[in-house]
Write a protein that holds these residues in place. Structure first.
Motif, PDB file in Angstrom:
ATOM      1  N   TRP A 219     -25.508 -93.313 -91.912  1.00  0.00           N
ATOM      2  CA  TRP A 219     -26.058 -91.963 -92.038  1.00  0.00           C
ATOM      3  C   TRP A 219     -24.976 -90.898 -92.218  1.00  0.00           C
ATOM      4  CZ3 TRP A 219     -31.369 -91.392 -92.067  1.00  0.00           C
ATOM      5  CH2 TRP A 219     -32.120 -92.502 -91.659  1.00  0.00           C
ATOM      6  N   LEU A 220     -23.788 -91.286 -92.609  1.00  0.00           N
ATOM      7  CA  LEU A 220     -22.677 -90.343 -92.731  1.00  0.00           C
ATOM      8  C   LEU A 220     -22.890 -89.379 -93.908  1.00  0.00           C
ATOM      9  CD1 LEU A 220     -19.562 -92.669 -92.276  1.00  0.00           C
ATOM     10  CD2 LEU A 220     -20.556 -91.106 -90.589  1.00  0.00           C
ATOM     11  N   PRO A 221     -22.300 -88.173 -93.822  1.00  0.00           N
ATOM     12  CA  PRO A 221     -22.234 -87.319 -95.007  1.00  0.00           C
ATOM     13  C   PRO A 221     -21.484 -88.056 -96.120  1.00  0.00           C
ATOM     14  CG  PRO A 221     -21.619 -86.092 -93.027  1.00  0.00           C
ATOM     15  CD  PRO A 221     -21.702 -87.540 -92.630  1.00  0.00           C
ATOM     16  N   GLU A 222     -21.856 -87.803 -97.352  1.00  0.00           N
ATOM     17  CA  GLU A 222     -21.307 -88.540 -98.490  1.00  0.00           C
ATOM     18  C   GLU A 222     -19.783 -88.555 -98.517  1.00  0.00           C
ATOM     19  OE1 GLU A 222     -23.015 -90.184-101.031  1.00  0.00           O
ATOM     20  OE2 GLU A 222     -24.782 -89.923 -99.760  1.00  0.00           O
ATOM     21  N   GLU A 223     -19.180 -87.411 -98.182  1.00  0.00           N
ATOM     22  CA  GLU A 223     -17.728 -87.291 -98.330  1.00  0.00           C
ATOM     23  C   GLU A 223     -16.942 -88.129 -97.323  1.00  0.00           C
ATOM     24  OE1 GLU A 223     -19.044 -83.855 -95.652  1.00  0.00           O
ATOM     25  OE2 GLU A 223     -19.785 -84.862 -97.463  1.00  0.00           O
ATOM     26  N   LEU A 224     -17.601 -88.661 -96.307  1.00  0.00           N
ATOM     27  CA  LEU A 224     -16.891 -89.437 -95.289  1.00  0.00           C
ATOM     28  C   LEU A 224     -16.834 -90.927 -95.590  1.00  0.00           C
ATOM     29  CD1 LEU A 224     -17.975 -87.702 -91.952  1.00  0.00           C
ATOM     30  CD2 LEU A 224     -15.897 -87.381 -93.305  1.00  0.00           C
ATOM     31  N   TYR A 225     -17.533 -91.365 -96.641  1.00  0.00           N
ATOM     32  CA  TYR A 225     -17.440 -92.777 -97.011  1.00  0.00           C
ATOM     33  C   TYR A 225     -16.149 -93.020 -97.783  1.00  0.00           C
ATOM     34  CZ  TYR A 225     -22.239 -93.610 -95.549  1.00  0.00           C
ATOM     35  OH  TYR A 225     -23.383 -93.733 -94.809  1.00  0.00           O
ATOM     36  N   GLN A 226     -15.528 -94.155 -97.513  1.00  0.00           N
ATOM     37  CA  GLN A 226     -14.286 -94.540 -98.184  1.00  0.00           C
ATOM     38  C   GLN A 226     -14.500 -95.675 -99.177  1.00  0.00           C
ATOM     39  OE1 GLN A 226     -11.993 -95.493 -94.668  1.00  0.00           O
ATOM     40  NE2 GLN A 226     -11.003 -93.486 -94.666  1.00  0.00           N
ATOM     41  N   VAL A 227     -15.244 -96.682 -98.752  1.00  0.00           N
ATOM     42  CA  VAL A 227     -15.575 -97.830 -99.607  1.00  0.00           C
ATOM     43  C   VAL A 227     -17.092 -97.939 -99.670  1.00  0.00           C
ATOM     44  CG1 VAL A 227     -15.468-100.338 -99.859  1.00  0.00           C
ATOM     45  CG2 VAL A 227     -13.464 -99.084 -99.019  1.00  0.00           C
ATOM     46  N   ARG A 228     -17.637 -98.004-100.899  1.00  0.00           N
ATOM     47  CA  ARG A 228     -19.090 -98.159-101.079  1.00  0.00           C
ATOM     48  C   ARG A 228     -19.328 -99.120-102.237  1.00  0.00           C
ATOM     49  NH1 ARG A 228     -22.216 -92.402-100.361  1.00  0.00           N
ATOM     50  NH2 ARG A 228     -23.974 -93.810-100.723  1.00  0.00           N
ATOM     51  N   THR A 229     -19.444-100.380-101.927  1.00  0.00           N
ATOM     52  CA  THR A 229     -19.739-101.385-102.947  1.00  0.00           C
ATOM     53  C   THR A 229     -21.257-101.396-103.193  1.00  0.00           C
ATOM     54  OG1 THR A 229     -20.109-103.145-101.349  1.00  0.00           O
ATOM     55  CG2 THR A 229     -17.831-102.775-102.076  1.00  0.00           C
ATOM     56  N   PRO A 230     -21.711-102.096-104.239  1.00  0.00           N
ATOM     57  CA  PRO A 230     -23.160-102.196-104.458  1.00  0.00           C
ATOM     58  C   PRO A 230     -23.914-102.741-103.246  1.00  0.00           C
ATOM     59  CG  PRO A 230     -22.006-102.835-106.444  1.00  0.00           C
ATOM     60  CD  PRO A 230     -20.957-102.640-105.401  1.00  0.00           C
ATOM     61  N   LEU A 231     -23.378-103.749-102.571  1.00  0.00           N
ATOM     62  CA  LEU A 231     -24.048-104.272-101.381  1.00  0.00           C
ATOM     63  C   LEU A 231     -23.971-103.281-100.222  1.00  0.00           C
ATOM     64  CD1 LEU A 231     -23.012-108.017-101.588  1.00  0.00           C
ATOM     65  CD2 LEU A 231     -25.362-107.129-101.592  1.00  0.00           C
ATOM     66  N   GLY A 232     -22.913-102.488-100.184  1.00  0.00           N
ATOM     67  CA  GLY A 232     -22.831-101.423 -99.193  1.00  0.00           C
ATOM     68  C   GLY A 232     -23.879-100.351 -99.450  1.00  0.00           C
ATOM     69  N   GLU A 233     -24.079-100.023-100.718  1.00  0.00           N
ATOM     70  CA  GLU A 233     -25.124 -99.063-101.087  1.00  0.00           C
ATOM     71  C   GLU A 233     -26.502 -99.595-100.699  1.00  0.00           C
ATOM     72  OE1 GLU A 233     -24.874 -96.108-102.132  1.00  0.00           O
ATOM     73  OE2 GLU A 233     -22.919 -95.872-103.094  1.00  0.00           O
ATOM     74  N   GLU A 234     -26.713-100.885-100.920  1.00  0.00           N
ATOM     75  CA  GLU A 234     -27.985-101.492-100.539  1.00  0.00           C
ATOM     76  C   GLU A 234     -28.195-101.391 -99.028  1.00  0.00           C
ATOM     77  OE1 GLU A 234     -29.007-105.367-101.927  1.00  0.00           O
ATOM     78  OE2 GLU A 234     -27.957-105.074-103.847  1.00  0.00           O
ATOM     79  N   LEU A 235     -27.115-101.572 -98.274  1.00  0.00           N
ATOM     80  CA  LEU A 235     -27.204-101.482 -96.816  1.00  0.00           C
ATOM     81  C   LEU A 235     -27.639-100.082 -96.395  1.00  0.00           C
ATOM     82  CD1 LEU A 235     -26.772-102.822 -94.059  1.00  0.00           C
ATOM     83  CD2 LEU A 235     -24.348-102.185 -94.235  1.00  0.00           C
ATOM     84  N   ILE A 236     -27.045 -99.074 -96.989  1.00  0.00           N
ATOM     85  CA  ILE A 236     -27.467 -97.700 -96.698  1.00  0.00           C
ATOM     86  C   ILE A 236     -28.931 -97.510 -97.090  1.00  0.00           C
ATOM     87  CG2 ILE A 236     -27.119 -95.270 -97.295  1.00  0.00           C
ATOM     88  CD1 ILE A 236     -24.148 -95.931 -97.718  1.00  0.00           C
ATOM     89  N   GLY A 237     -29.310 -98.132 -98.199  1.00  0.00           N
ATOM     90  CA  GLY A 237     -30.665 -97.978 -98.700  1.00  0.00           C
ATOM     91  C   GLY A 237     -31.738 -98.558 -97.796  1.00  0.00           C
ATOM     92  N   ILE A 238     -31.382 -99.531 -96.952  1.00  0.00           N
ATOM     93  CA  ILE A 238     -32.369-100.114 -96.032  1.00  0.00           C
ATOM     94  C   ILE A 238     -32.132 -99.665 -94.593  1.00  0.00           C
ATOM     95  CG2 ILE A 238     -32.713-102.144 -97.497  1.00  0.00           C
ATOM     96  CD1 ILE A 238     -31.073-103.716 -95.318  1.00  0.00           C
ATOM     97  N   ARG A 239     -31.446 -98.568 -94.392  1.00  0.00           N
ATOM     98  CA  ARG A 239     -31.078 -98.152 -93.032  1.00  0.00           C
ATOM     99  C   ARG A 239     -32.278 -97.944 -92.109  1.00  0.00           C
ATOM    100  NH1 ARG A 239     -28.452 -92.327 -94.854  1.00  0.00           N
ATOM    101  NH2 ARG A 239     -30.362 -91.345 -95.637  1.00  0.00           N
ATOM    102  N   THR A 240     -33.402 -97.506 -92.646  1.00  0.00           N
ATOM    103  CA  THR A 240     -34.569 -97.317 -91.775  1.00  0.00           C
ATOM    104  C   THR A 240     -35.180 -98.643 -91.332  1.00  0.00           C
ATOM    105  OG1 THR A 240     -36.037 -97.110 -93.692  1.00  0.00           O
ATOM    106  CG2 THR A 240     -35.117 -95.067 -92.789  1.00  0.00           C
ATOM    107  N   ALA A 241     -34.863 -99.736 -92.038  1.00  0.00           N
ATOM    108  CA  ALA A 241     -35.403-101.040 -91.656  1.00  0.00           C
ATOM    109  C   ALA A 241     -34.875-101.500 -90.300  1.00  0.00           C
ATOM    110  CB  ALA A 241     -35.062-102.082 -92.721  1.00  0.00           C
ATOM    111  N   PHE A 242     -33.733-100.981 -89.884  1.00  0.00           N
ATOM    112  CA  PHE A 242     -33.132-101.379 -88.613  1.00  0.00           C
ATOM    113  C   PHE A 242     -33.777-100.683 -87.410  1.00  0.00           C
ATOM    114  CE2 PHE A 242     -29.783-102.060 -91.757  1.00  0.00           C
ATOM    115  CZ  PHE A 242     -29.324-103.327 -91.410  1.00  0.00           C
TER     116      PHE A 242
END
Length: 237
Positions: free
Chosen positions: A82-105
């Motif tokens: 849930w970080l602000p966009e500017e605080l991410y350092q590495v965002r791979t496609p699978l990392g993006e998918e992880l953010i995309g399912i954050r409410t599933a947790f």
């Protein structure tokens, strides 16, 4: 065989807006171990599935362990999604998918216990000290811990009510003042915070389900395993 970073970001006091001149920069991340290492005698699980380094302070959890921690409601790992966009350092496609399912947790019982429940138990430990006095060398640590607990109460209530987490605090000075007051021995302000937090949770209508969506999380984890699998016969090809 090498590990692959999937997602990293700056967390902690920098993310909350509470960092001072002497604050450390804390980095949290998720990595994928090669799938074949889970086929042997000593797969990376629990303690061996976390890597800690310094300068900067960095904690990396293997994808499976990270998923389990998030499903338990662990606030420290949850905030990475849930970080602000500017605080991410590495965002791979699978990392993006992880953010995309954050409410599933998320689930109502686990969020309530991980945020309000944990803060309540920790504040009771402070109360157990009797008069609330703290030696000079422990006040800084107590102040930091107290503002951390206050943040958990407020952020957890937002997450419980809305299903969303705002990591950056709207009024960092309030938390700094709260921590200083508790460290100076004013436990009444802590008691008032906890009483209000318990009342707010009791009155709140949550949008969260009773159970997390483990199926969605498992589908993501299986995609991670498939993406990082190389058949032993193909090594070096």
């Amino acid at each position: 065989m090498t590990d692959t970073l999937l997602l990293t970001g700056v967390v902690g006091s920098t993310a909350y807006g509470l960092a001072g001149a002497d604050s450390d920069v804390d980095v949290l991340g998720v990595y994928a171990a090669p799938t074949t290492v889970f086929h042997g005698l000593h797969p990376p699980t629990e303690r061996t599935a976390t890597k800690v380094s310094t300068d900067p302070d960095r904690t990396l959890h293997e994808a499976g362990k990270f998923a389990r921690l998030c499903l338990s409601g662990n606030p420290t790992v949850t905030e990475l999604l849930w970080l602000p966009e500017e605080l991410y350092q590495v965002r791979t496609p699978l990392g993006e998918e992880l953010i995309g399912i954050r409410t599933a947790f998320l689930s109502a019982p686990r969020v309530r216990d991980a945020y309000l429940g944990y803060a309540t138990r920790q504040f009771r430990r402070l109360e157990a000290r009797g008069d609330g006095s703290f030696s000079a060398d422990t006040r800084k640590r107590v102040a930091k811990h107290a503002r951390h607990l206050a943040r958990l109460v407020h952020q957890g209530l937002e997450l419980y009510r809305s299903g969303r987490l705002t990591v950056r605090l709207a009024d960092p000075e309030w938390y700094l003042d709260f921590g200083a007051r508790v460290a100076a021995g004013d436990l009444d302000v802590a008691r008032a915070l906890m009483a209000r937090g318990e009342a707010d949770y009791a009155a709140a209508r949550t949008v969260l389900p009773e159970r997390p969506d483990e199926d969605a999380v498992e589908r993501w984890l299986l995609r991670v395993r498939a993406a990082h699998y190389t058949h032993p016969c193909c090594k070096g090809d």
